[in-house]
Design a protein around this motif. Structure first.
Motif, PDB file in Angstrom:
ATOM      1  N   ARG A 272      -3.482  12.601  -0.112  1.00 25.54           N
ATOM      2  CA  ARG A 272      -3.662  11.309   0.148  1.00 25.54           C
ATOM      3  C   ARG A 272      -3.771  10.530   1.497  1.00 25.54           C
ATOM      4  O   ARG A 272      -4.401   9.460   1.720  1.00 25.54           O
ATOM      5  N   SER A 273      -3.383  11.256   2.578  1.00 28.27           N
ATOM      6  CA  SER A 273      -3.518  11.018   3.832  1.00 28.27           C
ATOM      7  C   SER A 273      -4.740  11.654   4.565  1.00 28.27           C
ATOM      8  O   SER A 273      -5.242  11.129   5.396  1.00 28.27           O
TER       9      SER A 273
ATOM     10  N   GLU B 223       0.826  -1.186  -0.144  1.00 27.63           N
ATOM     11  CA  GLU B 223       0.023  -0.073   0.023  1.00 27.63           C
ATOM     12  C   GLU B 223       0.998   1.195   0.017  1.00 27.63           C
ATOM     13  O   GLU B 223       0.663   2.195  -0.615  1.00 27.63           O
TER      14      GLU B 223
ATOM     15  N   GLN C 257       1.106   4.015  -3.045  1.00 32.05           N
ATOM     16  CA  GLN C 257       0.854   5.478  -2.668  1.00 32.05           C
ATOM     17  C   GLN C 257       1.991   6.457  -3.221  1.00 32.05           C
ATOM     18  O   GLN C 257       2.052   7.368  -3.558  1.00 32.05           O
TER      19      GLN C 257
ATOM     20  N   GLN D  49       1.481   6.810  -6.862  1.00 34.59           N
ATOM     21  CA  GLN D  49       0.421   7.672  -6.947  1.00 34.59           C
ATOM     22  C   GLN D  49       1.007   9.113  -6.774  1.00 34.59           C
ATOM     23  O   GLN D  49       0.759  10.169  -7.411  1.00 34.59           O
ATOM     24  N   THR D  50       1.718   9.339  -5.508  1.00 30.18           N
ATOM     25  CA  THR D  50       2.154  10.648  -5.335  1.00 30.18           C
ATOM     26  C   THR D  50       3.137  11.114  -6.396  1.00 30.18           C
ATOM     27  O   THR D  50       3.161  12.257  -6.836  1.00 30.18           O
TER      28      THR D  50
ATOM     29  N   ALA E 136       5.683   9.075   2.496  1.00 27.34           N
ATOM     30  CA  ALA E 136       4.719   7.986   2.357  1.00 27.34           C
ATOM     31  C   ALA E 136       4.917   7.296   3.695  1.00 27.34           C
ATOM     32  O   ALA E 136       4.072   6.957   4.540  1.00 27.34           O
TER      33      ALA E 136
ATOM     34  N   THR F 184       1.144  14.290  -0.337  1.00 27.39           N
ATOM     35  CA  THR F 184       1.047  13.295   0.922  1.00 27.39           C
ATOM     36  C   THR F 184      -0.009  13.551   1.903  1.00 27.39           C
ATOM     37  O   THR F 184      -0.773  12.805   2.365  1.00 27.39           O
TER      38      THR F 184
END
Length: 281
Positions: free
Chosen positions: A80-81, A5, A9, A12-13, A40, A77
Protein backbone atom coordinates in the motif's frame (compact mmCIF):
# COMPACT_ATOMS: atom_id res chain seq x y z
CA UNK A 1 -0.93 11.38 4.86
CA UNK A 2 -3.89 12.94 6.67
CA UNK A 3 -5.38 11.22 9.70
CA UNK A 4 -8.38 10.16 7.61
CA UNK A 5 -6.12 8.74 4.89
CA UNK A 6 -4.21 6.77 7.52
CA UNK A 7 -7.45 5.40 8.97
CA UNK A 8 -8.61 4.35 5.52
CA UNK A 9 -5.32 2.55 4.99
CA UNK A 10 -5.71 0.79 8.33
CA UNK A 11 -9.15 -0.46 7.29
CA UNK A 12 -7.81 -1.60 3.93
CA UNK A 13 -4.83 -3.30 5.55
CA UNK A 14 -7.15 -5.20 7.88
CA UNK A 15 -9.03 -6.45 4.85
CA UNK A 16 -5.76 -7.46 3.21
CA UNK A 17 -4.64 -9.38 6.30
CA UNK A 18 -7.92 -11.26 6.62
CA UNK A 19 -8.13 -12.17 2.93
CA UNK A 20 -4.47 -13.20 2.69
CA UNK A 21 -4.69 -15.57 5.64
CA UNK A 22 -8.10 -16.93 4.62
CA UNK A 23 -7.01 -17.70 1.05
CA UNK A 24 -4.30 -20.15 2.13
CA UNK A 25 -5.94 -21.12 5.45
CA UNK A 26 -2.67 -20.26 7.16
CA UNK A 27 -0.95 -17.33 8.83
CA UNK A 28 -1.12 -15.04 11.84
CA UNK A 29 -4.02 -12.57 11.76
CA UNK A 30 -4.20 -11.61 15.46
CA UNK A 31 -0.91 -9.80 15.89
CA UNK A 32 -1.07 -8.45 12.35
CA UNK A 33 -4.40 -6.74 13.02
CA UNK A 34 -3.09 -5.34 16.29
CA UNK A 35 -0.20 -3.58 14.53
CA UNK A 36 -2.08 -2.16 11.53
CA UNK A 37 -2.25 1.35 12.99
CA UNK A 38 1.40 1.38 14.03
CA UNK A 39 2.75 0.40 10.62
CA UNK A 40 0.38 2.74 8.80
CA UNK A 41 1.59 5.64 10.93
CA UNK A 42 5.24 4.63 10.64
CA UNK A 43 5.30 4.28 6.86
CA UNK A 44 2.66 6.92 6.10
CA UNK A 45 3.82 9.80 8.28
CA UNK A 46 6.93 9.11 10.35
CA UNK A 47 9.75 7.38 8.48
CA UNK A 48 11.77 9.00 5.74
CA UNK A 49 11.93 6.14 3.25
CA UNK A 50 12.03 5.48 -0.45
CA UNK A 51 10.18 2.92 -2.55
CA UNK A 52 13.21 3.02 -4.87
CA UNK A 53 14.51 0.23 -2.68
CA UNK A 54 18.15 -0.49 -1.93
CA UNK A 55 19.45 -2.92 0.68
CA UNK A 56 21.92 -0.46 2.20
CA UNK A 57 19.24 2.15 2.92
CA UNK A 58 21.70 5.03 2.96
CA UNK A 59 20.09 8.39 3.61
CA UNK A 60 16.75 6.97 4.76
CA UNK A 61 15.17 5.60 7.91
CA UNK A 62 15.15 1.81 8.21
CA UNK A 63 12.58 -0.57 9.69
CA UNK A 64 13.20 -4.13 10.87
CA UNK A 65 10.32 -6.47 11.74
CA UNK A 66 11.62 -8.85 14.38
CA UNK A 67 8.39 -10.78 15.06
CA UNK A 68 8.22 -11.91 11.45
CA UNK A 69 5.14 -14.09 11.83
CA UNK A 70 2.99 -10.94 11.54
CA UNK A 71 4.15 -10.67 7.93
CA UNK A 72 0.60 -10.07 6.58
CA UNK A 73 0.47 -6.55 8.07
CA UNK A 74 4.02 -5.84 6.89
CA UNK A 75 3.35 -7.04 3.34
CA UNK A 76 0.12 -5.06 3.12
CA UNK A 77 1.79 -1.90 4.43
CA UNK A 78 4.66 -2.23 1.96
CA UNK A 79 2.33 -2.85 -0.97
CA UNK A 80 0.00 0.00 0.00
CA UNK A 81 3.06 2.26 0.36
CA UNK A 82 4.14 1.49 -3.22
CA UNK A 83 7.00 -0.99 -2.73
CA UNK A 84 5.44 -3.68 -4.93
CA UNK A 85 2.09 -4.27 -6.72
CA UNK A 86 -0.92 -4.70 -4.44
CA UNK A 87 -2.02 -7.66 -6.55
CA UNK A 88 1.01 -9.60 -5.33
CA UNK A 89 -0.64 -9.91 -1.91
CA UNK A 90 -2.69 -12.68 -3.52
CA UNK A 91 0.46 -14.85 -3.58
CA UNK A 92 0.89 -14.89 0.20
CA UNK A 93 2.32 -18.18 1.51
CA UNK A 94 2.08 -19.88 -1.86
CA UNK A 95 4.96 -21.98 -3.19
CA UNK A 96 7.85 -20.20 -4.94
CA UNK A 97 6.50 -16.70 -4.32
CA UNK A 98 8.15 -13.66 -2.73
CA UNK A 99 5.58 -13.35 0.06
CA UNK A 100 6.46 -16.26 2.32
CA UNK A 101 4.95 -16.82 5.76
CA UNK A 102 7.99 -15.17 7.30
CA UNK A 103 9.80 -12.42 5.37
CA UNK A 104 12.86 -13.57 3.44
CA UNK A 105 15.53 -11.74 1.45
CA UNK A 106 16.60 -14.29 -1.16
CA UNK A 107 13.71 -13.44 -3.51
CA UNK A 108 14.47 -9.72 -3.43
CA UNK A 109 11.11 -8.45 -2.20
CA UNK A 110 11.39 -4.62 -1.96
CA UNK A 111 11.19 -3.37 1.60
CA UNK A 112 12.65 -6.50 3.22
CA UNK A 113 16.20 -6.08 4.53
CA UNK A 114 16.40 -9.09 6.84
CA UNK A 115 14.78 -12.52 7.02
CA UNK A 116 12.80 -12.84 10.25
CA UNK A 117 11.09 -15.80 11.83
CA UNK A 118 13.34 -17.00 14.60
CA UNK A 119 12.30 -14.65 17.38
CA UNK A 120 14.72 -12.52 19.34
CA UNK A 121 17.16 -11.65 16.57
CA UNK A 122 15.76 -8.46 15.04
CA UNK A 123 17.10 -6.05 17.65
CA UNK A 124 20.65 -7.28 17.17
CA UNK A 125 20.38 -6.76 13.40
CA UNK A 126 18.88 -3.31 13.87
CA UNK A 127 21.66 -2.27 16.26
CA UNK A 128 24.20 -3.26 13.63
CA UNK A 129 22.39 -1.12 11.06
CA UNK A 130 22.23 1.80 13.49
CA UNK A 131 25.97 1.57 14.17
CA UNK A 132 26.63 1.44 10.42
CA UNK A 133 24.68 4.67 10.01
CA UNK A 134 26.86 6.31 12.64
CA UNK A 135 30.02 5.13 10.86
CA UNK A 136 28.67 6.50 7.57
CA UNK A 137 27.66 9.85 9.12
CA UNK A 138 24.07 9.04 8.16
CA UNK A 139 21.73 10.91 10.50
CA UNK A 140 18.61 8.85 9.73
CA UNK A 141 17.04 6.49 12.27
CA UNK A 142 16.45 2.76 12.68
CA UNK A 143 13.04 1.51 13.85
CA UNK A 144 12.14 -1.98 15.04
CA UNK A 145 9.02 -3.87 16.09
CA UNK A 146 8.97 -6.78 18.55
CA UNK A 147 6.29 -8.94 20.13
CA UNK A 148 6.06 -8.89 23.90
CA UNK A 149 6.25 -12.69 23.96
CA UNK A 150 9.46 -12.34 21.96
CA UNK A 151 11.04 -10.66 24.98
CA UNK A 152 11.25 -14.11 26.55
CA UNK A 153 14.22 -14.70 24.23
CA UNK A 154 17.57 -14.09 25.92
CA UNK A 155 19.23 -12.51 22.89
CA UNK A 156 16.89 -9.54 23.25
CA UNK A 157 18.36 -8.70 26.65
CA UNK A 158 21.94 -9.03 25.43
CA UNK A 159 21.08 -6.62 22.63
CA UNK A 160 19.39 -4.18 25.02
CA UNK A 161 22.50 -4.12 27.18
CA UNK A 162 24.79 -3.66 24.17
CA UNK A 163 22.77 -0.80 22.67
CA UNK A 164 22.89 1.18 25.90
CA UNK A 165 26.52 0.33 26.59
CA UNK A 166 27.59 1.55 23.14
CA UNK A 167 25.33 4.64 23.16
CA UNK A 168 23.30 3.53 20.15
CA UNK A 169 21.01 6.54 20.31
CA UNK A 170 19.70 6.42 16.73
CA UNK A 171 17.36 3.48 17.28
CA UNK A 172 13.70 3.33 18.35
CA UNK A 173 12.46 -0.12 19.37
CA UNK A 174 8.70 -0.61 19.69
CA UNK A 175 7.16 -3.46 21.67
CA UNK A 176 3.77 -4.77 20.54
CA UNK A 177 2.55 -5.04 24.12
CA UNK A 178 -0.69 -7.01 23.72
CA UNK A 179 -0.14 -9.41 26.61
CA UNK A 180 -0.77 -12.50 24.47
CA UNK A 181 1.24 -15.14 22.63
CA UNK A 182 0.49 -18.40 20.88
CA UNK A 183 0.11 -20.44 24.09
CA UNK A 184 -1.94 -17.90 26.05
CA UNK A 185 -1.43 -14.74 28.07
CA UNK A 186 2.21 -13.78 28.54
CA UNK A 187 1.60 -13.51 32.28
CA UNK A 188 0.66 -17.19 32.30
CA UNK A 189 3.31 -18.47 29.89
CA UNK A 190 6.29 -16.56 31.31
CA UNK A 191 5.58 -13.29 33.14
CA UNK A 192 7.48 -10.27 31.82
CA UNK A 193 7.19 -8.26 35.02
CA UNK A 194 7.66 -4.50 34.95
CA UNK A 195 8.96 -3.99 31.41
CA UNK A 196 9.40 -0.25 31.75
CA UNK A 197 11.59 -0.68 34.82
CA UNK A 198 13.56 -3.48 33.18
CA UNK A 199 14.28 -1.50 30.00
CA UNK A 200 15.28 1.53 32.06
CA UNK A 201 17.55 -0.63 34.22
CA UNK A 202 19.27 -1.71 30.99
CA UNK A 203 19.93 1.94 30.12
CA UNK A 204 17.10 2.74 27.71
CA UNK A 205 14.74 5.71 27.59
CA UNK A 206 11.22 4.25 27.73
CA UNK A 207 7.87 5.68 26.61
CA UNK A 208 4.69 3.88 27.68
CA UNK A 209 1.72 4.40 25.34
CA UNK A 210 -1.58 2.85 26.54
CA UNK A 211 -3.51 3.71 23.34
CA UNK A 212 -1.56 1.51 20.94
CA UNK A 213 -4.39 1.27 18.41
CA UNK A 214 -5.13 5.00 18.31
CA UNK A 215 -3.48 6.70 15.34
CA UNK A 216 -3.17 10.11 16.98
CA UNK A 217 -1.59 8.59 20.09
CA UNK A 218 0.81 6.54 17.96
CA UNK A 219 1.89 9.55 15.93
CA UNK A 220 2.42 11.55 19.13
CA UNK A 221 4.52 8.90 20.87
CA UNK A 222 6.63 8.31 17.76
CA UNK A 223 7.27 12.05 17.50
CA UNK A 224 8.27 12.12 21.15
CA UNK A 225 10.53 9.11 20.68
CA UNK A 226 12.20 10.75 17.70
CA UNK A 227 12.83 13.90 19.75
CA UNK A 228 14.67 11.81 22.34
CA UNK A 229 17.15 10.27 19.89
CA UNK A 230 20.70 11.57 19.62
CA UNK A 231 21.01 12.07 23.36
CA UNK A 232 23.25 9.11 24.21
CA UNK A 233 20.59 6.51 24.94
CA UNK A 234 18.49 4.13 22.82
CA UNK A 235 14.71 4.68 22.93
CA UNK A 236 11.94 2.13 23.43
CA UNK A 237 8.16 2.41 23.13
CA UNK A 238 5.84 0.08 25.02
CA UNK A 239 2.81 0.16 22.71
CA UNK A 240 -0.24 -1.41 24.38
CA UNK A 241 -2.22 -2.96 21.51
CA UNK A 242 -5.15 -5.34 21.19
CA UNK A 243 -4.54 -8.63 19.36
CA UNK A 244 -7.14 -8.98 16.60
CA UNK A 245 -8.05 -5.29 16.79
CA UNK A 246 -10.90 -4.30 14.47
CA UNK A 247 -12.55 -7.73 14.40
CA UNK A 248 -14.76 -8.18 17.44
CA UNK A 249 -14.59 -11.98 17.70
CA UNK A 250 -10.78 -11.96 17.45
CA UNK A 251 -10.27 -9.48 20.29
CA UNK A 252 -9.75 -10.41 23.94
CA UNK A 253 -8.22 -13.81 23.21
CA UNK A 254 -4.99 -15.41 21.99
CA UNK A 255 -6.94 -17.91 19.86
CA UNK A 256 -6.34 -15.97 16.63
CA UNK A 257 -2.58 -15.70 17.01
CA UNK A 258 -2.12 -18.23 14.20
CA UNK A 259 -5.56 -19.28 12.95
CA UNK A 260 -7.33 -18.44 9.70
CA UNK A 261 -11.03 -17.44 9.58
CA UNK A 262 -13.62 -19.59 7.87
CA UNK A 263 -15.68 -18.29 4.94
CA UNK A 264 -18.42 -17.10 7.29
CA UNK A 265 -15.95 -15.55 9.73
CA UNK A 266 -14.16 -13.77 6.90
CA UNK A 267 -17.39 -12.26 5.63
CA UNK A 268 -18.24 -11.00 9.12
CA UNK A 269 -14.77 -9.52 9.63
CA UNK A 270 -14.79 -7.77 6.25
CA UNK A 271 -18.23 -6.35 7.03
CA UNK A 272 -16.73 -4.81 10.19
CA UNK A 273 -14.00 -3.17 8.10
CA UNK A 274 -15.76 -1.40 5.27
CA UNK A 275 -13.76 0.93 3.04
CA UNK A 276 -15.44 3.67 0.98
CA UNK A 277 -12.94 3.62 -1.88
CA UNK A 278 -12.38 -0.12 -1.87
CA UNK A 279 -9.09 -1.23 -3.39
CA UNK A 280 -9.02 -4.96 -2.65
CA UNK A 281 -6.52 -6.83 -4.79
Amino acid sequence: MTLQELQTQVQQTRRDILRMVHTVNSGHPGGSLGCAEFLAALYGNVMEHSTDFSMDGKGEDLFFLSNGHISPVFYSTLARSGYFPIEELNTFRKLNTRLQGHPTTHEGLPGIRVASGSLGQGLSVAIGAALAKKLNNDDKLVYTLHGDGELQEGQIWEALMYAAGKNVDNIIATIDYNGRQIDGDTDHVLPLGNLKAKFEAFGWVVLDEPKGNDLEAILAVLAQAKSLTGQGKPVAILLHTEMGNGVDYMMGTHAWHGKAPSDEQLALALDQNQVTDLLDY
